[in-house]
Write a protein that holds these residues in place. Structure first.
Motif, PDB file in Angstrom:
ATOM      1  N   ILE A  20     -11.555   3.492   2.429  1.00 38.33           N
ATOM      2  CA  ILE A  20     -12.476   4.048   1.436  1.00 38.33           C
ATOM      3  C   ILE A  20     -13.390   5.100   2.048  1.00 38.33           C
ATOM      4  O   ILE A  20     -13.712   6.112   1.423  1.00 38.33           O
ATOM      5  N   SER A  21     -13.809   4.885   3.306  1.00 33.68           N
ATOM      6  CA  SER A  21     -14.699   5.850   3.952  1.00 33.68           C
ATOM      7  C   SER A  21     -14.024   7.187   4.211  1.00 33.68           C
ATOM      8  O   SER A  21     -14.703   8.202   4.409  1.00 33.68           O
ATOM      9  N   VAL A  66      -6.195   2.240  -8.325  1.00 32.46           N
ATOM     10  CA  VAL A  66      -4.838   1.671  -8.359  1.00 32.46           C
ATOM     11  C   VAL A  66      -4.276   1.577  -6.940  1.00 32.46           C
ATOM     12  O   VAL A  66      -3.647   0.577  -6.571  1.00 32.46           O
ATOM     13  N   LYS A  67      -4.508   2.622  -6.147  1.00 31.55           N
ATOM     14  CA  LYS A  67      -4.015   2.622  -4.763  1.00 31.55           C
ATOM     15  C   LYS A  67      -4.634   1.465  -3.971  1.00 31.55           C
ATOM     16  O   LYS A  67      -3.934   0.779  -3.215  1.00 31.55           O
ATOM     17  N   VAL A  68      -5.939   1.265  -4.136  1.00 33.54           N
ATOM     18  CA  VAL A  68      -6.618   0.178  -3.419  1.00 33.54           C
ATOM     19  C   VAL A  68      -6.041  -1.170  -3.828  1.00 33.54           C
ATOM     20  O   VAL A  68      -5.775  -2.045  -2.993  1.00 33.54           O
ATOM     21  N   VAL A  69      -5.820  -1.348  -5.137  1.00 36.12           N
ATOM     22  CA  VAL A  69      -5.265  -2.610  -5.642  1.00 36.12           C
ATOM     23  C   VAL A  69      -3.866  -2.848  -5.084  1.00 36.12           C
ATOM     24  O   VAL A  69      -3.542  -3.957  -4.633  1.00 36.12           O
ATOM     25  N   ILE A  70      -3.044  -1.809  -5.104  1.00 31.71           N
ATOM     26  CA  ILE A  70      -1.665  -1.926  -4.596  1.00 31.71           C
ATOM     27  C   ILE A  70      -1.659  -2.289  -3.118  1.00 31.71           C
ATOM     28  O   ILE A  70      -0.851  -3.105  -2.659  1.00 31.71           O
ATOM     29  N   ILE A  71      -2.591  -1.702  -2.366  1.00 25.30           N
ATOM     30  CA  ILE A  71      -2.661  -1.962  -0.926  1.00 25.30           C
ATOM     31  C   ILE A  71      -3.118  -3.396  -0.644  1.00 25.30           C
ATOM     32  O   ILE A  71      -2.612  -4.064   0.264  1.00 25.30           O
ATOM     33  N   VAL A  72      -4.071  -3.879  -1.451  1.00 23.03           N
ATOM     34  CA  VAL A  72      -4.659  -5.197  -1.214  1.00 23.03           C
ATOM     35  C   VAL A  72      -3.772  -6.332  -1.726  1.00 23.03           C
ATOM     36  O   VAL A  72      -3.741  -7.429  -1.141  1.00 23.03           O
ATOM     37  N   MET A  73      -3.021  -6.099  -2.802  1.00 26.68           N
ATOM     38  CA  MET A  73      -2.285  -7.166  -3.476  1.00 26.68           C
ATOM     39  C   MET A  73      -1.308  -7.936  -2.589  1.00 26.68           C
ATOM     40  O   MET A  73      -1.194  -9.159  -2.722  1.00 26.68           O
TER      41      MET A  73
END
Length: 372
Positions: free
Chosen positions: A137-138, A151-158
């Protein structure tokens, strides 16, 4: 003249270190060890013939954790940004390994046996996800206002969430909560926060319905007196109710004498209420509130966005875990098996919590305050 100007600059640029945060942490640790001994000594004597069994194991992990905390606090926190991918892959690999060679304790397969030690990889995953998301994120702060970035963050974390949730839904919820908190503080659009919160609700509902024992927990939560597995919840509530305003006194709990199973773990807050009363319970909650406030001060004054996100991640982790633990003990939400940070028994938990706090102290060490 030049020397006086240099002195003035030094006076205006003061290095900051949050000693109050350190004092709160050490106080919570000491209080936790006292309550752990009070809560576990009877069961430890019955099971192992040694009333200090749980205390000694927790003390060993705590001492090691404090050493790690102080070492990390002396290292520039920006160093860990280089290891964001390694942290994620390593934690994911360990959590996956649990599915195949994990050790089952108390009906849950969450541990890896390494010689005489038992390690809970899901605790490592919490720290890894903080470093991982703070790094990502930084690097794209201006893009966090876009829905595609969410969406990218969710896909990466899931993937991490799914692999953890297969054996430990409560930790998966905490990991998702950390992700939500980091997205929230980095995004100028609050609607994204609402969308991500909705994803958590849908994800949680789906995982509850996939396994019958999770759906059964909902029924137990609604009517604990009708189910045999509601026994722990009821006994915990009896402990809270019997404590009154000032409690029965330290060590005087009756419910810890086998009535509340494994009271030193997730249900330790109920024994705190019984022995120290409502007054003691409020004091413990206020300690955590002050701790969260100090985290906010450090995050607001951090030298850069990466440091602020690291502190926010740790703050979210501890805040979510405290809220969920107290909510479970008071039967406000279904039983999810979440420990009370720095107080409940758990070597891996206290070890990695102190490592996270080491990161916060490192960020605070990098703060420079101007003074006229």
């Amino acid at each position: 003249m030049g020397r006086e100007q240099n002195q003035d600059k030094r006076q205006k640029n003061i290095r900051y270190f949050d000693y109050s945060l350190l004092v709160i942490i050490l106080f919570l640790i000491c209080f936790g060890l006292v309550m752990l001994y009070s809560t576990s000594s009877y069961n430890a004597q019955i099971k192992f013939g040694d009333g200090t069994y749980y205390l000694r194991k927790q003390l060993q992990a705590t001492v090691l954790g404090l050493v790690i905390m102080f070492v990390i606090s002396r290292i520039d926190y920006r160093v860990w940004k280089k290891f964001w991918l390694l942290a994620y892959i390593g934690a994911f690999g360990l959590c996956t390994l649990v599915l195949f060679v994990g050790v089952e304790l108390n009906g849950a397969k969450r541990w890896l046996k390494v010689g005489p030690l038992s390690i809970q990889p899901s605790e490592i995953a919490k720290l890894a996800i903080i470093v991982f998301l703070a790094s990502i994120i930084s690097e794209m702060p201006k893009q966090m206002g876009k829905f595609s970035s969410l969406v990218k963050v969710v896909i990466i974390v899931m993937p991490m969430v799914i692999i953890v949730a297969s054996e430990n839904l409560s930790t998966a919820i905490i990991i998702l909560g950390i992700a939500i908190a980091l997205v929230f503080v980095s995004s100028p659009k609050y609607m994204q926060f609402v969308v991500m919160a909705g994803i958590v609700i849908v994800f949680g509902a789906a995982f509850i319905m996939l396994e019958s024992y999770r759906a059964e927990r909902l029924k137990i939560w609604l009517n604990p007196e009708k189910y045999e597995k509601g026994y722990q919840t009821l006994q915990g509530l009896y402990a809270i109710g019997s404590g009154g305003l000032f409690g029965k006194g330290l060590g005087a709990s009756m419910q810890k004498l086998g009535f509340v199973p494994e009271a030193q773990n997730d249900m330790i807050f109920s024994i705190i209420c019984e022995e120290l009363g409502l007054f003691g319970a409020i004091c413990v909650i206020m300690l955590f509130v002050i701790l969260i406030w100090r985290f906010m001060v450090v995050a607001n004054n951090a030298q850069d966005l990466y440091g602020a996100l690291l502190v926010t991640g740790v703050m979210a982790h501890i805040a979510i875990q405290v809220i969920l633990n107290i909510a479970v003990v008071t039967n406000t939400i279904p039983n999810t098996g979440i420990s009370l940070p720095l107080i409940s028994y758990g070597g891996t938990s206290v070890l990695f919590l102190l490592a996270e706090i080491g990161l916060v102290l490192s960020v605070s060490r990098g703060i420079r305050l101007e003074q006229e």
